[in-house]
Design a protein around this motif. Structure first.
Motif, PDB file in Angstrom:
ATOM      1  N   GLU A 256     -39.010 -29.243   6.567  1.00 30.29           N
ATOM      2  CA  GLU A 256     -40.218 -30.039   6.343  1.00 30.29           C
ATOM      3  C   GLU A 256     -39.919 -31.513   6.174  1.00 30.29           C
ATOM      4  O   GLU A 256     -40.769 -32.349   6.472  1.00 30.29           O
ATOM      5  CB  GLU A 256     -40.903 -29.557   5.064  1.00 30.29           C
ATOM      6  CG  GLU A 256     -41.946 -28.523   5.311  1.00 30.29           C
ATOM      7  CD  GLU A 256     -42.695 -28.189   4.040  1.00 30.29           C
ATOM      8  OE1 GLU A 256     -42.288 -28.648   2.946  1.00 30.29           O
ATOM      9  OE2 GLU A 256     -43.686 -27.461   4.140  1.00 30.29           O
ATOM     10  N   GLY A 257     -38.743 -31.826   5.629  1.00 34.31           N
ATOM     11  CA  GLY A 257     -38.449 -33.228   5.392  1.00 34.31           C
ATOM     12  C   GLY A 257     -37.074 -33.384   4.791  1.00 34.31           C
ATOM     13  O   GLY A 257     -36.420 -32.393   4.435  1.00 34.31           O
TER      14      GLY A 257
ATOM     15  N   GLU B 177     -40.203 -38.250  11.344  1.00 32.98           N
ATOM     16  CA  GLU B 177     -41.227 -37.503  10.594  1.00 32.98           C
ATOM     17  C   GLU B 177     -40.643 -36.791   9.368  1.00 32.98           C
ATOM     18  O   GLU B 177     -41.383 -36.320   8.519  1.00 32.98           O
ATOM     19  CB  GLU B 177     -41.958 -36.506  11.506  1.00 32.98           C
ATOM     20  CG  GLU B 177     -41.115 -35.355  12.028  1.00 32.98           C
ATOM     21  CD  GLU B 177     -40.383 -35.684  13.341  1.00 32.98           C
ATOM     22  OE1 GLU B 177     -40.180 -36.890  13.641  1.00 32.98           O
ATOM     23  OE2 GLU B 177     -40.011 -34.735  14.050  1.00 32.98           O
ATOM     24  N   TRP B 178     -39.327 -36.719   9.287  1.00 27.54           N
ATOM     25  CA  TRP B 178     -38.696 -36.094   8.117  1.00 27.54           C
ATOM     26  C   TRP B 178     -38.340 -37.115   7.033  1.00 27.54           C
ATOM     27  O   TRP B 178     -37.913 -36.752   5.945  1.00 27.54           O
ATOM     28  CB  TRP B 178     -37.416 -35.346   8.517  1.00 27.54           C
ATOM     29  CG  TRP B 178     -37.695 -34.063   9.244  1.00 27.54           C
ATOM     30  CD1 TRP B 178     -38.912 -33.479   9.470  1.00 27.54           C
ATOM     31  CD2 TRP B 178     -36.722 -33.177   9.824  1.00 27.54           C
ATOM     32  NE1 TRP B 178     -38.764 -32.303  10.162  1.00 27.54           N
ATOM     33  CE2 TRP B 178     -37.427 -32.089  10.398  1.00 27.54           C
ATOM     34  CE3 TRP B 178     -35.332 -33.205   9.924  1.00 27.54           C
ATOM     35  CZ2 TRP B 178     -36.779 -31.040  11.042  1.00 27.54           C
ATOM     36  CZ3 TRP B 178     -34.683 -32.151  10.573  1.00 27.54           C
ATOM     37  CH2 TRP B 178     -35.410 -31.084  11.132  1.00 27.54           C
TER      38      TRP B 178
ATOM     39  N   SER C  97     -39.392 -40.107   4.410  1.00 26.16           N
ATOM     40  CA  SER C  97     -40.598 -40.537   3.711  1.00 26.16           C
ATOM     41  C   SER C  97     -40.199 -41.459   2.578  1.00 26.16           C
ATOM     42  O   SER C  97     -39.009 -41.723   2.368  1.00 26.16           O
ATOM     43  CB  SER C  97     -41.330 -39.320   3.148  1.00 26.16           C
ATOM     44  OG  SER C  97     -40.537 -38.750   2.118  1.00 26.16           O
TER      45      SER C  97
END
Ligand SMILES: C[S@@+](CC[C@H](N)C(=O)[O-])C[C@H]1O[C@@H](n2cnc3c(N)ncnc32)[C@H](O)[C@@H]1O
Ligand SMILES: C[S@@+](CC[C@H](N)C(=O)[O-])C[C@H]1O[C@@H](n2cnc3c(N)ncnc32)[C@H](O)[C@@H]1O
Lengths: 392, 392
Positions: free
Chosen positions: B181-182, B217-218, B220
């Motif tokens: 997810e990240g 996108e991973w 943040s």
């Protein structure tokens, strides 16, 4: 256990070349820690025909006679003559040890003792399961007991033709309920003197090593035995195989049943999280199982060099948890302090306790059972109560 | 993935001391196999300040200039002056290699080539999952790509102040569905020349190494970056850390996501099942996932020294199988022949293909992508069809 219907683990005796190297590295660590608990030690050893090379990085105020330590470890194992393959009295001892890089040191020694940074980055796992009374997987437990027994009957004269180098391997069959059901295969190779006939050796190994150790109810007509399958194993130790520190990390831990982060233990003082955090991981996992929060538990921790707090703590209970997963993680975070400083304090790691860990496994050993009363503190189930309390 | 909500893996660059040792061992293996495919090679290397020691057991008819090989590997990596910490041209090269024990050899060379016995006992795992397009776990995949990128921008002059030694670590967050997810944390330590300021180094590492590699996108606001956390890393290579062959076995394989049997790869010819059966294990697991029989698969095999047939073959599909478990095991037994002779034949392992495997991972690499057209044959998904056929 997992879905595996068969699982195999191996062990090696204290006379295996990689284990000679591990024991030399840990004996040097112990000698230094005994005089200088603030020393930084990363000691790597290579043994090959007629030579032991000690290397790595050490910063200490202690003065220790490294050559004597190396010779006495080799002799203590039983390598006392060229006939058996190695002679502690006459082999060459080469020392190429350097100092710890001051740049690494500045990352470890922070402003306060509490903020001591991890001695390296890395990932470590801890594991426990209720498969055996020592909360260890059964295959590695019995693999260790076989080579421990080899050492015992060699030393007490029961089988005087045994020599120090040996390896064992156990393949366990698991039932659908994940419980051990029987032993599919046993491999045992042991060094021996040239006088013993192969047939006699195989019989004696079965009678004096295998039967006294393996549970009778797990042995059947279907159990396969491979005893000295090469037929001859007179040449052993470093002549047959170069030994290096840190090359038996699966034997040292859970026999492959648990995951591994890759870091070696022997020769490293506990500022190196490869060792101290793996010990702490075992301690955490064992206490979770002892507290009844799961019957099987694996924990992963990771660190960045120079940082005190782990970069991650994560848990796997293999669907055996009795309490929701994230509540166990929260309780672990409450009860255990996994900064290097706190691990060293809580497990009391700055003592010369390491040489006995370097053979027959770092985990599943009886705490305080050895001569050294401080060893194996990470095997204490002394936080089970606190874990349960944190959950209520 | 398993129950872990966070999972951390690490990698190291080709300039890391343990990887220098691995590459020397495999370069020696390659040079010997090129002349003598029947050679027996177990080559162990130790590197420390100003010295490379090569050891182990080798039996061959080939004549190779070992000293030149050692020097060229060190130079090729970029250790070409005392300033960077190691100099291939002027370091000491010490050779304490011996011959393979004839007693081991008699166990390996059996009556016929087909019956070739395993070169040692041991357990090995193979693994694959559909987490990435190369069917490898994501954390180790991205950890490798970070240090590969470090090497690229060092070599192509983008960041000329980089030096060869580097380590990376990636902590991935997984969702409840077991999908990445990240990224929670990234650790990157790289050796550098003394001119570059820490602030500039950190910026450049983010812009030129981390951002081009990690999926945007991973990343943040919550992603933590630890870039050269010790503050200074000018001293690198064997001066800062003794390097040994076989001490990065988790980096070499699945970054800790899969289990490990403990055997090292580098320096070993494929008669050693530690290497060949681990490669075969990856091949089997990858084909199972490629055939759609499971989205995640781990296989364990084990051997007794001198025996051709494995002592056990067992499978774990982590409840992701699309076909009953024992039918997959039966299909594996039908399609794959896991005797050492057959593995060597089917994966075509008796060629000088090993040096490229010794950095950035033995698995998940593109088969035939490198200059060496025979490398990484174990990454072919060429048995998926046969597996599916065996199941109908
Ligand atoms: C087989 S050796 C490793 C292979 C070796 N490097 C070579 O050149 O083939 C690994 C271990 O097996 C054991 N061993 C040595 N000689 C053996 C023999 N003749 N039969 C069975 N096991 C042996 C020792 O414990 C040794 O450390
Ligand atoms: C920290 S060293 C291992 C510990 C060492 N044996 C000691 O005595 O503390 C492990 C690896 O970290 C990297 N390293 C070396 N010096 C470093 C530094 N100053 N900062 C960060 N990483 C470093 C190198 O890749 C080295 O091989």
């Amino acid at each position: 256990m997992s879905e595996y219907s068969l699982f195999t683990s191996e062990s090696v005796s204290e006379g295996h070349p990689d284990k000679i190297a591990d024991q030399i590295s840990d004996a040097i660590l112990d000698a230094i820690l005994a005089e200088d608990p603030r020393a930084r030690v990363a000691c790597e050893t290579m043994v090959k025909t007629g030579v032991a090379i000690i290397s790595g990085e050490i910063s200490t105020t202690a003065w220790v006679d490294l050559e004597s330590i190396v010779r006495s470890v080799i002799n203590d194992i039983g390598y006392t003559s060229s006939e058996v393959g190695f002679d502690g009295a006459t082999c060459s001892v080469i020392n190429i040890i350097g100092k710890q890089s001051p740049e690494i040191n500045q990352g470890v020694d922070r402003d306060t003792l509490e903020n001591q940074g991890a001695g390296d980055q890395g990932l470590m796992f801890g594991y426990a399961s209720d498969e055996t009374d020592v909360l260890m997987p059964a295959p590695i437990t019995y693999a260790h007991r076989l080579v421990e027994r080899q050492s015992k009957v060699r030393r007490d004269g029961t089988l005087p033709w045994l020599r120090p180098d040996a390896k064992s391997q156990v393949t366990l069959r698991y039932g659908a309920d994940g419980r051990p059901e029987g032993i599919d295969a046993v491999v045992l190779s042991t060094q021996h003197n040239p006088e013993i006939a192969l047939k006699d050796l195989r019989e004696a190994v079965i009678e004096e090593i295998i039967r006294p150790v393996l549970p009778a109810e797990w042995l059947s007509a279907g159990t396969k035995y491979f005893i000295n399958p090469t037929g001859k194993f007179v040449i052993g130790g470093p002549v047959g195989d170069c030994g290096l520190t840190g090359r038996k990390i699966i034997v040292d831990s859970y026999g492959g049943m648990a995951r591994h982060g890759g870091g070696a233990f022997s020769g490293k003082d506990p500022s190196k999280v490869d060792r101290s955090a793996a010990y702490a991981g075992r301690w955490v996992a064992k206490n979770i199982v002892a507290a009844g929060l799961a019957s099987r538990c694996e924990i992963q921790v990771s660190y960045a060099i120079g940082e005190a707090q782990p970069t991650s703590i994560s848990l796997n209970t293999f669907d055996t948890e009795t309490v929701p997963h994230d509540r166990i993680v929260a309780a672990v975070r409450e009860v255990f302090d996994l900064r290097p400083f706190a691990i060293i304090r809580d497990l009391d790691l700055l003592h010369p306790i390491y040489r006995p860990t370097a053979s027959y496994g770092h985990f599943g050993r009886e705490p305080y059972a050895l001569a050294n009363a401080l060893a194996f503190s990470w095997e204490q189930a002394n936080k089970a109560e606190a874990l349960r309390a944190a959950l209520t």
